[in-house]
Design an enzyme around this catalytic site. Sequence first.
Site, PDB file in Angstrom:
ATOM      1  N   TYR A  63       0.840  -1.201   0.000  1.00  0.00           N
ATOM      2  CA  TYR A  63       0.000   0.000   0.000  1.00  0.00           C
ATOM      3  C   TYR A  63       0.870   1.244   0.000  1.00  0.00           C
ATOM      4  O   TYR A  63       1.880   1.293   0.718  1.00  0.00           O
ATOM      5  CB  TYR A  63      -0.921   0.020   1.230  1.00  0.00           C
ATOM      6  CG  TYR A  63      -2.319  -0.415   0.874  1.00  0.00           C
ATOM      7  CD1 TYR A  63      -3.018   0.243  -0.137  1.00  0.00           C
ATOM      8  CD2 TYR A  63      -2.932  -1.473   1.520  1.00  0.00           C
ATOM      9  CE1 TYR A  63      -4.293  -0.152  -0.488  1.00  0.00           C
ATOM     10  CE2 TYR A  63      -4.212  -1.878   1.166  1.00  0.00           C
ATOM     11  CZ  TYR A  63      -4.887  -1.206   0.156  1.00  0.00           C
ATOM     12  OH  TYR A  63      -6.144  -1.593  -0.195  1.00  0.00           O
ATOM     13  N   GLU A  65      -0.630   4.813  -0.418  1.00  0.00           N
ATOM     14  CA  GLU A  65      -1.415   6.029  -0.619  1.00  0.00           C
ATOM     15  C   GLU A  65      -0.538   7.260  -0.434  1.00  0.00           C
ATOM     16  O   GLU A  65       0.253   7.320   0.517  1.00  0.00           O
ATOM     17  CB  GLU A  65      -2.586   6.113   0.375  1.00  0.00           C
ATOM     18  CG  GLU A  65      -3.823   5.408  -0.107  1.00  0.00           C
ATOM     19  CD  GLU A  65      -3.970   4.049   0.526  1.00  0.00           C
ATOM     20  OE1 GLU A  65      -2.923   3.439   0.850  1.00  0.00           O
ATOM     21  OE2 GLU A  65      -5.123   3.608   0.696  1.00  0.00           O
ATOM     22  N   ASP A 209      -6.563  13.582 -25.072  1.00  0.00           N
ATOM     23  CA  ASP A 209      -6.562  12.167 -24.700  1.00  0.00           C
ATOM     24  C   ASP A 209      -5.805  11.428 -25.806  1.00  0.00           C
ATOM     25  O   ASP A 209      -6.339  11.180 -26.887  1.00  0.00           O
ATOM     26  CB  ASP A 209      -8.011  11.685 -24.595  1.00  0.00           C
ATOM     27  CG  ASP A 209      -8.108  10.219 -24.191  1.00  0.00           C
ATOM     28  OD1 ASP A 209      -7.107   9.500 -24.337  1.00  0.00           O
ATOM     29  OD2 ASP A 209      -9.208   9.801 -23.775  1.00  0.00           O
ATOM     30  N   THR A 235      -3.248   5.983 -21.896  1.00  0.00           N
ATOM     31  CA  THR A 235      -3.047   4.649 -21.344  1.00  0.00           C
ATOM     32  C   THR A 235      -1.611   4.260 -21.691  1.00  0.00           C
ATOM     33  O   THR A 235      -0.964   4.897 -22.526  1.00  0.00           O
ATOM     34  CB  THR A 235      -4.001   3.621 -21.971  1.00  0.00           C
ATOM     35  OG1 THR A 235      -3.854   3.683 -23.393  1.00  0.00           O
ATOM     36  CG2 THR A 235      -5.449   3.908 -21.609  1.00  0.00           C
ATOM     37  N   LYS A 238      -1.672   0.611 -25.143  1.00  0.00           N
ATOM     38  CA  LYS A 238      -2.081   0.559 -26.558  1.00  0.00           C
ATOM     39  C   LYS A 238      -0.813   0.658 -27.418  1.00  0.00           C
ATOM     40  O   LYS A 238       0.006  -0.248 -27.360  1.00  0.00           O
ATOM     41  CB  LYS A 238      -3.109   1.653 -26.832  1.00  0.00           C
ATOM     42  CG  LYS A 238      -4.400   1.451 -26.014  1.00  0.00           C
ATOM     43  CD  LYS A 238      -5.484   2.432 -26.392  1.00  0.00           C
ATOM     44  CE  LYS A 238      -6.787   2.166 -25.660  1.00  0.00           C
ATOM     45  NZ  LYS A 238      -6.897   2.866 -24.371  1.00  0.00           N
ATOM     46  N   ARG A 244      -1.322  -2.605 -18.692  1.00  0.00           N
ATOM     47  CA  ARG A 244      -2.675  -2.034 -18.743  1.00  0.00           C
ATOM     48  C   ARG A 244      -2.812  -1.002 -17.629  1.00  0.00           C
ATOM     49  O   ARG A 244      -2.922  -1.352 -16.455  1.00  0.00           O
ATOM     50  CB  ARG A 244      -3.707  -3.146 -18.567  1.00  0.00           C
ATOM     51  CG  ARG A 244      -5.140  -2.705 -18.636  1.00  0.00           C
ATOM     52  CD  ARG A 244      -6.024  -3.885 -18.893  1.00  0.00           C
ATOM     53  NE  ARG A 244      -5.718  -4.440 -20.197  1.00  0.00           N
ATOM     54  CZ  ARG A 244      -6.340  -4.100 -21.329  1.00  0.00           C
ATOM     55  NH1 ARG A 244      -7.313  -3.216 -21.302  1.00  0.00           N
ATOM     56  NH2 ARG A 244      -5.992  -4.646 -22.474  1.00  0.00           N
TER      57      ARG A 244
HETATM   58  N1  DSN Z   1     -11.667   0.463 -24.901  1.00  0.00           N
HETATM   59  C1  DSN Z   1     -10.709   1.362 -25.492  1.00  0.00           C
HETATM   60  C2  DSN Z   1     -10.750   1.303 -26.965  1.00  0.00           C
HETATM   61  O1  DSN Z   1     -11.057   0.256 -27.465  1.00  0.00           O
HETATM   62  O2  DSN Z   1     -10.451   2.278 -27.626  1.00  0.00           O
HETATM   63  C3  DSN Z   1     -10.855   2.744 -25.030  1.00  0.00           C
HETATM   64  O3  DSN Z   1     -11.234   2.792 -23.700  1.00  0.00           O
END
Ligand code: DSN
Length: 431
Positions: A63, A65, A209, A235, A238, A244
């Site tokens: 933990y 925090e 984003d 994120t 990707k 993730r």
């Molecule tokens: N689920 C993701 C996508 O497929 O683009 C975005 O959150």
Amino acid sequence: MAVAQQTFEQLKTAGLAEIDPEIAELLGREADRQRGQIELIASENFTWPSILEAIGSVPTNKYAEGYPGNRYYGGCEIVDEMEELARNRAKELFGAEHANVQPHAGAQANMAVYFAALSPRDRVLGLSLDHGGHLTHGLKVNFSGKLYEFHHYGVARETMMVDYDDVLARAKEVRPRLIVCGGSAYPRAVEADRFREIADEVGALLMCDMAHFSGLVAAGLHPNPVPYCDFVTSTSHKTLAGPRAGFVLCREEHASKVDRANFPGMQGGPLMHAVAAKASCFRIAMTDAFTDYPRQVRANADALAAGLVDGGFDVLTGGTDTHLVQLDLRATDWTGLAAQERLEECKLTANRNTVPFDERPPKVASGVRLGTPAATMRGFDEHDFREVASIIGGALQDDPDVEALRARALALCDARPLYPGFRGYTSYAAP
Ligand code: DSN
């Protein structure tokens, strides 16, 4: 089912297959599924073995925090170093003044920015979901649409691209506190510099984003939104090919608000094993070796788009600047749903997606979103993606030879094995 009895001593040393054969079997089957199909979901990737190792590591026990040097628990001196590395590497990689690497995923990264920048019911302007936005960009059933007054801009009907004059007109009408650019199904470059001009003209804050294309930004293959934006969210799993997870970059003036919005505002303890894995992912993304990967992702996306167009399909905007290709099926008898299912029979995994001005509901949709990051990770090149386009062309015929198409897809998988360095579902052996 009957659960095998284990002693406490056995539990302390046994591997997963011994303790939970059902889950071990499912993990093995999932690994086989990933290996035995062509992954075309634009938001998915196969992360590096080193990242699998980091994400399955001992900080999951900790933990923490708070933030480095300012925690609410003892024993944080080492995870502090991990988080410092992650923050500093993220800043260096993207040229940002501040980084928060604690958001669990992209939705939480966006939430942290909204909590930092907005009060409930403030006006926000973002790309509408059916034109390529994201559910956290103001969908009514999402927290974003419930807490804030979201308005949307779309793409132009003639070009299917963002029309910046229209965005400016919408911004003047709406007078938003925040403008959001970027999305999850927009195949073209996001021009944050133009959004900045618009934001300045109406006195709005600007967030990008870049969850989908941050790996391309890291490699210099997509304009970096960081210099133009107050906040950039992403994120790491990707095109960035990491664990993730999510993260926020922002200007120093917003740093403490973003940090407080994330903790104690919305999250509790950060997932420190994920933070460690994010740090490693940023390190990998700084190397010359990494750059080869997004370069190939881009080349493959161009090859896929060209192959589909040559096969007589409509591709939204005629091509792509990114990793993402949107197949527009409105000129055919196919729905997105039926096409997705047919592709799956042929061992190609993708997702149906609405196209702008779609008359079908999202669960049916008139498009299929395709992406090259995952298959590129297993070694697919432009030639392979021409073959993928040809298999898609064959699959979306009236009466295709599904067996033959599946065999062609599996031949590509065999030629480009996923995780050839290890067997099973994890990158290292249980003790
Ligand atoms: N689920 C993701 C996508 O497929 O683009 C975005 O959150």
